[in-house]
Design a protein around this motif. Structure first.
Motif, PDB file in Angstrom:
ATOM      1  N   THR A 215       0.823  -1.207   0.000  1.00  0.00           N
ATOM      2  CA  THR A 215       0.000   0.000   0.000  1.00  0.00           C
ATOM      3  C   THR A 215       0.858   1.259   0.000  1.00  0.00           C
ATOM      4  O   THR A 215       0.378   2.346  -0.307  1.00  0.00           O
ATOM      5  CB  THR A 215      -0.933   0.019   1.221  1.00  0.00           C
ATOM      6  N   HIS A 216       2.134   1.116   0.363  1.00  0.00           N
ATOM      7  CA  HIS A 216       3.070   2.239   0.355  1.00  0.00           C
ATOM      8  C   HIS A 216       4.487   1.664   0.330  1.00  0.00           C
ATOM      9  O   HIS A 216       4.699   0.476   0.621  1.00  0.00           O
ATOM     10  CB  HIS A 216       2.872   3.149   1.578  1.00  0.00           C
ATOM     11  N   ALA A 217       5.435   2.487  -0.047  1.00  0.00           N
ATOM     12  CA  ALA A 217       6.827   2.042  -0.116  1.00  0.00           C
ATOM     13  C   ALA A 217       7.364   1.732   1.287  1.00  0.00           C
ATOM     14  O   ALA A 217       6.988   2.383   2.267  1.00  0.00           O
ATOM     15  CB  ALA A 217       7.678   3.122  -0.773  1.00  0.00           C
ATOM     16  N   VAL A 218       8.276   0.724   1.356  1.00  0.00           N
ATOM     17  CA  VAL A 218       8.867   0.349   2.642  1.00  0.00           C
ATOM     18  C   VAL A 218      10.367   0.127   2.475  1.00  0.00           C
ATOM     19  O   VAL A 218      10.876  -0.030   1.363  1.00  0.00           O
ATOM     20  CB  VAL A 218       8.202  -0.928   3.222  1.00  0.00           C
ATOM     21  N   HIS A 219      11.080   0.082   3.595  1.00  0.00           N
ATOM     22  CA  HIS A 219      12.526  -0.124   3.614  1.00  0.00           C
ATOM     23  C   HIS A 219      12.848  -1.554   3.169  1.00  0.00           C
ATOM     24  O   HIS A 219      12.324  -2.521   3.730  1.00  0.00           O
ATOM     25  CB  HIS A 219      13.042   0.126   5.030  1.00  0.00           C
ATOM     26  N   GLN A 220      13.753  -1.664   2.188  1.00  0.00           N
ATOM     27  CA  GLN A 220      14.082  -2.995   1.654  1.00  0.00           C
ATOM     28  C   GLN A 220      14.799  -3.856   2.677  1.00  0.00           C
ATOM     29  O   GLN A 220      14.578  -5.068   2.759  1.00  0.00           O
ATOM     30  CB  GLN A 220      14.934  -2.843   0.386  1.00  0.00           C
ATOM     31  N   GLY A 221      15.643  -3.238   3.507  1.00  0.00           N
ATOM     32  CA  GLY A 221      16.372  -4.022   4.494  1.00  0.00           C
ATOM     33  C   GLY A 221      15.479  -4.592   5.564  1.00  0.00           C
ATOM     34  O   GLY A 221      15.694  -5.707   6.049  1.00  0.00           O
ATOM     35  N   MET A 222      14.440  -3.864   5.932  1.00  0.00           N
ATOM     36  CA  MET A 222      13.555  -4.310   6.993  1.00  0.00           C
ATOM     37  C   MET A 222      12.542  -5.349   6.515  1.00  0.00           C
ATOM     38  O   MET A 222      12.158  -6.251   7.271  1.00  0.00           O
ATOM     39  CB  MET A 222      12.818  -3.110   7.607  1.00  0.00           C
ATOM     40  N   TRP A 223      12.089  -5.239   5.250  1.00  0.00           N
ATOM     41  CA  TRP A 223      10.972  -6.074   4.788  1.00  0.00           C
ATOM     42  C   TRP A 223      11.327  -6.991   3.621  1.00  0.00           C
ATOM     43  O   TRP A 223      10.539  -7.868   3.280  1.00  0.00           O
ATOM     44  CB  TRP A 223       9.785  -5.184   4.395  1.00  0.00           C
ATOM     45  N   GLY A 224      12.528  -6.822   3.016  1.00  0.00           N
ATOM     46  CA  GLY A 224      12.924  -7.719   1.941  1.00  0.00           C
ATOM     47  C   GLY A 224      13.091  -9.143   2.433  1.00  0.00           C
ATOM     48  O   GLY A 224      13.634  -9.369   3.515  1.00  0.00           O
ATOM     49  N   GLY A 225      12.612 -10.101   1.672  1.00  0.00           N
ATOM     50  CA  GLY A 225      12.644 -11.497   2.082  1.00  0.00           C
ATOM     51  C   GLY A 225      11.309 -11.973   2.597  1.00  0.00           C
ATOM     52  O   GLY A 225      11.082 -13.189   2.699  1.00  0.00           O
ATOM     53  N   LEU A 226      10.409 -11.050   2.908  1.00  0.00           N
ATOM     54  CA  LEU A 226       9.060 -11.415   3.347  1.00  0.00           C
ATOM     55  C   LEU A 226       8.016 -10.808   2.403  1.00  0.00           C
ATOM     56  O   LEU A 226       7.136 -11.506   1.905  1.00  0.00           O
ATOM     57  CB  LEU A 226       8.809 -10.938   4.776  1.00  0.00           C
ATOM     58  N   VAL A 227       8.141  -9.515   2.160  1.00  0.00           N
ATOM     59  CA  VAL A 227       7.197  -8.826   1.275  1.00  0.00           C
ATOM     60  C   VAL A 227       7.662  -8.985  -0.176  1.00  0.00           C
ATOM     61  O   VAL A 227       8.835  -8.719  -0.479  1.00  0.00           O
ATOM     62  CB  VAL A 227       7.115  -7.325   1.633  1.00  0.00           C
ATOM     63  N   PRO A 228       6.789  -9.445  -1.069  1.00  0.00           N
ATOM     64  CA  PRO A 228       7.220  -9.577  -2.475  1.00  0.00           C
ATOM     65  C   PRO A 228       7.519  -8.221  -3.100  1.00  0.00           C
ATOM     66  O   PRO A 228       6.772  -7.261  -2.918  1.00  0.00           O
ATOM     67  CB  PRO A 228       6.031 -10.272  -3.153  1.00  0.00           C
ATOM     68  N   ASP A 229       8.605  -8.176  -3.797  1.00  0.00           N
ATOM     69  CA  ASP A 229       9.058  -6.977  -4.517  1.00  0.00           C
ATOM     70  C   ASP A 229       8.185  -6.810  -5.768  1.00  0.00           C
ATOM     71  O   ASP A 229       8.063  -7.725  -6.586  1.00  0.00           O
ATOM     72  CB  ASP A 229      10.530  -7.203  -4.882  1.00  0.00           C
ATOM     73  N   SER A 230       7.577  -5.641  -5.952  1.00  0.00           N
ATOM     74  CA  SER A 230       6.656  -5.470  -7.084  1.00  0.00           C
ATOM     75  C   SER A 230       7.364  -5.618  -8.430  1.00  0.00           C
ATOM     76  O   SER A 230       6.787  -6.141  -9.389  1.00  0.00           O
ATOM     77  CB  SER A 230       5.951  -4.118  -6.999  1.00  0.00           C
ATOM     78  N   LEU A 231       8.623  -5.209  -8.519  1.00  0.00           N
ATOM     79  CA  LEU A 231       9.337  -5.353  -9.791  1.00  0.00           C
ATOM     80  C   LEU A 231       9.642  -6.813 -10.097  1.00  0.00           C
ATOM     81  O   LEU A 231       9.527  -7.255 -11.248  1.00  0.00           O
ATOM     82  CB  LEU A 231      10.632  -4.538  -9.772  1.00  0.00           C
ATOM     83  N   ILE A 232      10.041  -7.570  -9.088  1.00  0.00           N
ATOM     84  CA  ILE A 232      10.267  -9.005  -9.312  1.00  0.00           C
ATOM     85  C   ILE A 232       8.943  -9.692  -9.639  1.00  0.00           C
ATOM     86  O   ILE A 232       8.874 -10.563 -10.510  1.00  0.00           O
ATOM     87  CB  ILE A 232      10.942  -9.644  -8.089  1.00  0.00           C
ATOM     88  N   THR A 233       7.886  -9.281  -8.962  1.00  0.00           N
ATOM     89  CA  THR A 233       6.563  -9.854  -9.240  1.00  0.00           C
ATOM     90  C   THR A 233       6.169  -9.606 -10.689  1.00  0.00           C
ATOM     91  O   THR A 233       5.724 -10.521 -11.397  1.00  0.00           O
ATOM     92  CB  THR A 233       5.512  -9.240  -8.298  1.00  0.00           C
ATOM     93  N   LEU A 234       6.353  -8.376 -11.142  1.00  0.00           N
ATOM     94  CA  LEU A 234       6.043  -8.051 -12.534  1.00  0.00           C
ATOM     95  C   LEU A 234       6.958  -8.820 -13.492  1.00  0.00           C
ATOM     96  O   LEU A 234       6.514  -9.318 -14.532  1.00  0.00           O
ATOM     97  CB  LEU A 234       6.191  -6.552 -12.761  1.00  0.00           C
ATOM     98  N   SER A 235       8.231  -8.949 -13.122  1.00  0.00           N
ATOM     99  CA  SER A 235       9.180  -9.674 -13.979  1.00  0.00           C
ATOM    100  C   SER A 235       8.766 -11.131 -14.142  1.00  0.00           C
ATOM    101  O   SER A 235       8.845 -11.695 -15.245  1.00  0.00           O
ATOM    102  CB  SER A 235      10.593  -9.595 -13.401  1.00  0.00           C
ATOM    103  N   ARG A 236       8.318 -11.759 -13.055  1.00  0.00           N
ATOM    104  CA  ARG A 236       7.873 -13.154 -13.143  1.00  0.00           C
ATOM    105  C   ARG A 236       6.615 -13.277 -14.000  1.00  0.00           C
ATOM    106  O   ARG A 236       6.461 -14.244 -14.746  1.00  0.00           O
ATOM    107  CB  ARG A 236       7.626 -13.707 -11.739  1.00  0.00           C
ATOM    108  N   LEU A 237       5.728 -12.312 -13.892  1.00  0.00           N
ATOM    109  CA  LEU A 237       4.524 -12.344 -14.716  1.00  0.00           C
ATOM    110  C   LEU A 237       4.887 -12.206 -16.191  1.00  0.00           C
ATOM    111  O   LEU A 237       4.384 -12.951 -17.043  1.00  0.00           O
ATOM    112  CB  LEU A 237       3.578 -11.219 -14.290  1.00  0.00           C
ATOM    113  N   ILE A 238       5.779 -11.288 -16.485  1.00  0.00           N
ATOM    114  CA  ILE A 238       6.215 -11.109 -17.881  1.00  0.00           C
ATOM    115  C   ILE A 238       6.915 -12.366 -18.390  1.00  0.00           C
ATOM    116  O   ILE A 238       6.701 -12.808 -19.523  1.00  0.00           O
ATOM    117  CB  ILE A 238       7.136  -9.880 -17.993  1.00  0.00           C
ATOM    118  N   ALA A 239       7.747 -12.973 -17.534  1.00  0.00           N
ATOM    119  CA  ALA A 239       8.477 -14.180 -17.947  1.00  0.00           C
ATOM    120  C   ALA A 239       7.538 -15.337 -18.244  1.00  0.00           C
ATOM    121  O   ALA A 239       7.872 -16.230 -19.040  1.00  0.00           O
ATOM    122  CB  ALA A 239       9.475 -14.573 -16.864  1.00  0.00           C
TER     123      ALA A 239
END
Length: 459
Positions: A215-239
């Motif tokens: 719903t809003h941007a968050v710190h990658q260090g604090m939430w990376g590894g749990l919250v899906p990254d929207s760019l990776i999500t889009l990349s997987r959809l495109i792939a």
């Protein structure tokens, strides 16, 4: 070569210097329909185009679908009583020049220099499609008072921005545009020295696809590894849209067969600009992959720039997808199939939204009958006995479907001035001058042949 074509060739040679000058003057007009800051240039281009046709005896005028709409030019020059009516189409708007630094000469200053297999005239619109306009002007200039057909004219001012008002213009002016034969000068030839008639074109479906994971941007260090990254999500959809060989995986799309035309590997690589060592994608005959199979590409991506990026997970990512559809397909079916695939494959429960940008129908033309006989004869004469190739085109000209709907009994001939190295829409767009002269001969011969077909009672 016949005495008829000798006569036409001599006339073309005599008018060619003036045709070249008029073309160069048109190229200097920055008629970029996509740029609101250059709308006055589009207006100036329409006025210049109308003036060129008026000078050849055409009762030409500027029309609009509504106040403030892009300007088109329509007109008529009457031939003998009872002669067939031929509608000549081109467009006077052009693509943006993009970065002038990518050009070897200024994009709005027509410049002649040596190109592949001979000199070219370089400049934005030199081929697409101001040379198409000048092919029509030259045919009228060559035939003069001996015009054997009634010519009607339609030069559009918004082809490069999807021809949004074309259906309205056709409806509003149909009585002034109706024709037995429609000549659309917005395609190309098979190669230098080898003419072509374009007989099929792919359609187009463009969509904006957005995935949202936050719903809003968050710190990658604090939430990376749990919250899906929207760019990776889009990349997987495109792939998910292609398999490992590059074949499109969207189920339910129409595919077709192409003409049996040899497209040599060396020529393919030279003309495509593919980087050394890069493999082709997909399977099946190469011309079918280019002309009669669907193809999907990512043509735009909203993402933070690398320079200045921060350790932040952005809440959403968006891409623009361009799906070229095969002849025989419908935009409605293609859009439904693409939507179903995207909804099925969006990963990790991400929110998906799909916005339709625009659509255009594919075309497969009936290439039989006296009009096509007249065209093939004209092209063979203009190219010294070389028969024209029936060529598919991977790109789209969606407005052809509008003409077919408005005039279902008309024969549609898709011709043009481009060749494989024209680079339309790109930097260093160029018109091969020797081929341009052959195009002028061919169009004048075509009009003469159509008049002869009518006199013989076959048209």
């Amino acid at each position: 070569m016949t005495m008829v074509s000798d006569d036409i060739r001599a006339r073309v040679a005599s008018v060619l210097p003036g045709v070249r000058k008029d073309l160069e003057d048109l190229v200097r007009i920055q008629s970029v329909s996509a740029d609101p800051g250059r709308l006055t240039e589009v207006e100036r281009s329409a006025e210049a185009t109308a003036a060129l046709f008026r000078a050849e005896g055409v009762d030409a005028r500027i029309v609009r679908a509504y106040d403030g709409a892009p300007p088109a030019v329509i007109g008529e020059k009457r031939g003998p009583e009872g002669a067939p009516v031929v509608l000549l189409y081109a467009h006077h708007d052009v693509q943006p020049e993009n970065d002038p630094a990518d050009w070897d000469s200024p994009p709005w200053e027509p410049t002649v220099r040596e190109g592949r297999d001979g000199p070219r005239l370089y400049g934005r619109g030199a081929a697409d499609d101001k040379a198409g306009i000048m092919a029509h002007v030259a045919a009228l200039r060559v035939l003069g008072d001996e015009l054997p057909v009634t010519v009607r004219l339609f030069v559009e001012g918004e082809e490069e921005v999807a021809s949004a008002t074309l259906p309205q213009l056709l409806e509003q002016n149909l009585d002034d545009l109706r024709a037995d034969v429609i000549v659309i000068a917005d395609s190309g030839n098979w190669d230098i020295g080898v003419p072509a008639l374009t007989t099929s074109l792919r359609g187009l479906v463009r969509v904006n696809v957005e995935v949202r994971t936050l719903t809003h941007a968050v710190h990658q260090g604090m939430w990376g590894g749990l919250v899906p990254d929207s760019l990776i999500t889009l990349s997987r959809l495109i792939a998910s849209l292609h398999d490992d060989d590059g074949n499109l995986r969207v189920e339910g799309l129409v595919t077709g067969r192409a003409a049996d035309v040899d497209y040599p590997e060396e020529r393919l690589r030279a003309e495509s600009g593919v980087a050394p060592g890069v493999d082709w994608i997909g399977s099946g005959p190469k011309v079918e992959r280019l002309w009669t199979q669907p193809a999907l590409s990512v043509i735009g991506l909203d993402a933070p720039k690398v320079d200045g990026s921060s350790n932040t997970l952005i809440p959403a990512a968006r891409a623009r997808l361009a799906l070229r559809t095969a002849p025989g397909e419908t935009s409605e079916n293609a859009l439904a199939c693409l939507r179903q695939h995207l909804e099925k494959h969006v990963p990790w429960g991400a929110q998906l939204s799909i916005e339709v940008v625009d659509t255009g129908e594919p075309i497969a033309l009936d290439v039989t009958g006296p009009a096509y006989d007249a065209a093939r004869s004209a092209f063979a004469e203009a190219w010294d006995g070389t028969e024209p190739v029936d060529m598919g085109v991977g790109g789209s000209i969606p407005f052809i479907a509008e003409f077919l709907d408005a005039m279902p009994d008309a024969s549609v001939l898709v011709t043009g001035v481009e060749d494989p190295d024209t680079r339309a829409h790109g930097a260093n767009e160029g018109l091969h001058l020797a081929e341009f002269e052959r195009v002028l001969v061919a169009e004048a011969l075509l009009l003469r042949n159509l008049g002869a077909e009518s006199a013989a009672g076959t048209l």
